[in-house]
Design an enzyme around this catalytic site. Structure first.
Site, PDB file in Angstrom:
ATOM      1  N   ARG A  73      17.891  21.930  65.134  1.00 19.28           N
ATOM      2  CA  ARG A  73      17.234  23.221  64.866  1.00 19.28           C
ATOM      3  C   ARG A  73      16.154  23.512  65.908  1.00 19.28           C
ATOM      4  O   ARG A  73      15.968  24.663  66.315  1.00 19.28           O
ATOM      5  CB  ARG A  73      16.643  23.208  63.450  1.00 19.28           C
ATOM      6  CG  ARG A  73      16.204  24.578  62.972  1.00 19.28           C
ATOM      7  CD  ARG A  73      15.821  24.568  61.509  1.00 19.28           C
ATOM      8  NE  ARG A  73      14.684  23.680  61.253  1.00 19.28           N
ATOM      9  CZ  ARG A  73      14.177  23.474  60.031  1.00 19.28           C
ATOM     10  NH1 ARG A  73      14.720  24.054  58.975  1.00 19.28           N
ATOM     11  NH2 ARG A  73      13.140  22.676  59.870  1.00 19.28           N
ATOM     12  N   LYS A 175      12.430  28.645  63.852  1.00 21.50           N
ATOM     13  CA  LYS A 175      11.192  28.146  63.236  1.00 21.50           C
ATOM     14  C   LYS A 175      10.047  28.406  64.211  1.00 21.50           C
ATOM     15  O   LYS A 175       9.656  27.544  64.997  1.00 21.50           O
ATOM     16  CB  LYS A 175      11.316  26.657  62.899  1.00 21.50           C
ATOM     17  CG  LYS A 175      10.267  26.167  61.899  1.00 21.50           C
ATOM     18  CD  LYS A 175      10.653  24.809  61.348  1.00 21.50           C
ATOM     19  CE  LYS A 175       9.585  24.247  60.420  1.00 21.50           C
ATOM     20  NZ  LYS A 175       9.458  25.014  59.160  1.00 21.50           N
TER      21      LYS A 175
END
Length: 332
Positions: A73, A175
């Site tokens: 991620r 994120k």
């Protein structure tokens, strides 16, 4: 006990990307970084991070939970922000090296060592509003933490917001700091106006996520959550909980969930709702607030299935249950 995430180890792992390559990683003082005031990150928010934990087992060994998923991620966030591609092998070693250096400082469960890899654009160029930073900095901060709910957790009060959204839809699975900043104003207003702990963003009635966690609905033997798309963060804890739910024989449904359906299901006595995330793990939602009216979720108290799933995850993290999915990476 200090507030969660406010105590840091005095050193961190550190590297920079310059002249089209990553420099060798080093261990430096945690307060030692320097940034030009014109750094890309300070003006155009070229920043992303990860949150993961290392746990100490009873035999003294230390294990990082699902590092591969967090690195994937982190890599994805960097690419989607047009930051230099990270070197996953290098970042993996940085994480393991700094955790090993401070392994003696990792609290016993339910405490852990919180790990915060961070990647920021450093090029001093305020004319690059529409162009990426060609240089960057990557560091791994670590913070010993206790139980997120050290004072005892009460079921959360969550406001359903059908008008706003946490962040721009194409930014949801990144994120990035800007996503948290954009949700902060509405969250603070919800705390002030209706004493909510969090907002569950439901643009046009589509139940998505809160400002810092994924949302799960548990109806009897079925666990329901929004299907993955680019509009919200693909939580590692979310994925772990869904995997464990399937292991326990539960039906896992990833689908579009509307506010109307959520409120209808929440009125049933055996229904639970929970928020999942690295810091809080899995936390019961007791009350949904919608259009000025409060709706208890099931009994309004902590849900037994929520607690069972949380315990199943903790048992793997703490070395009290077999790691059948190979989620743990041993340090040292």
């Amino acid at each position: 006990m200090a507030a969660f995430g406010t105590v840091f180890m005095p050193h961190m792992a550190f590297t920079t990307f310059e002249n089209n390559h990553w420099n060798e990683a080093t261990i430096v003082a945690s307060d030692s970084i320097q940034l030009h005031p014109g750094a890309h990150v300070l003006h155009y928010s070229s920043t992303c991070f990860e949150g993961l934990k290392a746990f100490k087992h009873e035999d003294g060994s230390v294990h990082v939970f699902r590092m591969d998923q967090n690195l994937n991620r982190f890599d994805q966030s960097s690419r989607l922000l047009s930051l230099p591609d990270i070197d996953q092998a290098q970042v993996s070693k940085m994480i393991l090296d700094i955790v090993e250096q401070y392994s003696a400082d990792i609290p016993e469960p339910p405490g852990s060592m919180y790990i915060r890899p961070t990647h920021i654009g450093t090029e001093a160029a305020i004319g690059k509003a529409a162009a990426p930073s060609i240089s960057s900095m990557l560091y791994v901060l670590i913070s010993p933490v206790g139980d997120y709910f050290a004072g005892g957790s009460k079921p959360l009060r969550v406001l359903l917001d059908e008008t706003g959204m946490r962040c721009a839809p194409h930014m949801g699975m990144i994120k990035s700091g800007g996503n948290y900043a954009s949700a902060l104003g509405p969250i603070l207003a919800a705390k002030r106006d209706v004493q909510a702990d969090q907002i569950l963003f439901c643009p046009n009635g589509d139940v998505q996520e809160t400002g810092a966690a994924n949302f799960l609905l548990i109806d009897g033997n079925e666990i329901i959550t929004k299907a993955l798309d680019s509009s919200f963060l693909h939580g590692v804890t979310r994925n772990s909980i869904l995997t464990l739910a399937a292991d326990l024989g539960m039906k896992v449904t990833e689908t579009q969930l509307s506010v109307d359906e959520l409120l209808t299901r929440a009125a049933k006595p055996n229904v639970e709702a929970a928020l999942s995330g690295t810091a809080a793990v899995l936390t019961s939602v007791g009350t949904l607030i919608h259009n000025g009216k409060e709706h208890a979720v099931g009994t309004g108290e902590h849900g037994p299935t929520t607690q069972k799933l949380r315990q199943a995850l903790n048992d793997i993290q703490w070395g009290k249950a077999p790691d059948t999915h190979n989620w743990l990476t041993r340090v040292g």
